[in-house]
Design an enzyme around this catalytic site. Structure first.
Site, PDB file in Angstrom:
ATOM      1  N   CYS B 117     167.742 -27.936  46.661  1.00 32.95           N
ATOM      2  CA  CYS B 117     168.491 -27.697  45.431  1.00 32.95           C
ATOM      3  C   CYS B 117     168.977 -26.274  45.547  1.00 32.95           C
ATOM      4  CB  CYS B 117     167.633 -27.878  44.189  1.00 32.95           C
ATOM      5  SG  CYS B 117     168.543 -27.456  42.688  1.00 32.95           S
ATOM      6  N   CYS B 120     168.705 -24.303  41.951  1.00 36.52           N
ATOM      7  CA  CYS B 120     167.420 -23.982  41.310  1.00 36.52           C
ATOM      8  C   CYS B 120     166.307 -24.695  42.060  1.00 36.52           C
ATOM      9  CB  CYS B 120     167.448 -24.322  39.822  1.00 36.52           C
ATOM     10  SG  CYS B 120     168.119 -25.956  39.441  1.00 36.52           S
ATOM     11  N   SER B 121     165.659 -25.650  41.446  1.00 37.70           N
ATOM     12  CA  SER B 121     164.572 -26.340  42.149  1.00 37.70           C
ATOM     13  C   SER B 121     164.498 -27.801  41.725  1.00 37.70           C
ATOM     14  CB  SER B 121     163.244 -25.631  41.892  1.00 37.70           C
ATOM     15  OG  SER B 121     162.971 -25.597  40.506  1.00 37.70           O
ATOM     16  N   CYS B 122     165.649 -28.441  41.532  1.00 36.00           N
ATOM     17  CA  CYS B 122     165.652 -29.860  41.205  1.00 36.00           C
ATOM     18  C   CYS B 122     164.976 -30.625  42.345  1.00 36.00           C
ATOM     19  CB  CYS B 122     167.082 -30.371  41.032  1.00 36.00           C
ATOM     20  SG  CYS B 122     167.959 -29.593  39.660  1.00 36.00           S
TER      21      CYS B 122
END
Lengths: 86, 215
Positions: B117, B120-122
């Site tokens: 991602c 971000c941190s999906c």
């Protein structure tokens, strides 16, 4: 597993899908609740309503951390149910 | 409570414990509630620990491993998984508000898939649990796009030059899950044994499944 009804039906504080805890007691309160509610036979709808009432009682302070507000209400609702049922 | 002699500046010494941080009212109430429930035989502290490990700290990649093992074992499921990852994963009972759309990308000898991602941190948490720290790090997010082969080598994954590396950038709406190639020598393994070979990193694309002897 994500099939726990108390976790699956609630809008727990998350960021990008991750559960958010700012302090260990919040995770502890959540874990305690998941087991106690099941053992006490509290249904998901009853719990959701009890939690909503506790969130109302807690009130909304824009400066308060959302996880702190949520789990403080969670703890309040759980204490009341335990006092009444356990 | 223990000190009635007005030496409040020493009141932490009464029990021999020093608390490095203030204990919040909620923490005390949580402890008291747990103690009450333990005493009544409704919960055990071990069970709470297990719940925290399982649901809270990390739901773990075991859900994803079951999805992969089923796909390796059942051709019809394999087909459904690639056609509609979200629905096929839900067949096994794995759903979540952050996992509404999961696209499964299959590794082949010609193409290896990696997920990231970049914003971000999906992450497909209903199947993989919470993302590892490195997944959320700025270097991984930037470098796996710019130089995926080098990043994979750092993870110990060396692919033939002819294998194309495809990098999938997750978003709030679409999460990806890598379906790794079934390891050789696993034809006789049952689904549960296959699932034990499926590592988290193999479903991110930064690893390969374990060899059957290493399981």
């Amino acid at each position: 597993m994500t099939d726990d009804p108390y976790l699956a039906t609630l809008d727990l504080p998350r960021t990008n899908g991750e559960l958010v805890f700012d302090e260990p007691w919040q995770a502890r309160a959540l874990g305690t609740g998941v087991i106690a509610l099941r053992e006490l036979g509290v249904g998901t709808v009853e719990w959701r309503d009890a939690l909503a009432e506790a969130i109302d009682r807690h009130g909304h302070d824009p400066d308060e951390d959302p996880a702190n507000a949520y789990y403080t209400a969670w703890l309040d609702a759980l204490e009341r149910i335990v006092a009444a049922r356990a | 409570m223990h000190d009635h002699d007005h030496h409040h500046d020493h009141d932490h010494d009464h029990d021999g414990h020093h608390h490095p941080r203030p204990v919040s009212e909620q923490e005390l109430r949580t402890r008291a509630l747990e103690a009450t429930l333990v005493e009544k035989g409704i919960v055990t502290s071990d069970a709470i620990d297990a719940i925290i490990d399982r649901y809270v700290n990390d739901i773990g990649p075991q859900n994803g491993a079951r999805v992969v093992a089923r796909a390796w074992s059942d051709p019809a499921y394999h087909e459904r998984l690639l056609a509609d990852g979200t629905a096929a994963i839900a067949e096994l009972g794995f759903t979540g508000e952050e996992g509404h759309t999961i696209v499964v990308v299959e590794n082949t000898p010609d193409a290896h898939n990696v997920i990231v991602c970049t914003l971000c941190s999906c992450y497909p948490w209903p199947v993989l649990g919470l993302p590892p720290t490195w997944y959320k790090s700025a270097p991984y997010r930037a470098r796996v796009v710019a130089e995926p082969r080098a990043v994979l080598e750092e993870f110990g994954v060396e692919l033939p030059d002819a294998t194309e590396i495809r990098v999938w950038d997750s978003t709030a709406e679409v999460r990806y899950l890598v379906l790794p190639m079934r390891p050789a020598g696993t034809d006789t393994l049952a689904e549960d044994d296959l699932a034990a070979l499926v590592t988290r990193d193999s479903m991110i694309g930064t690893g390969l499944p374990l060899a059957p002897t290493a399981a």
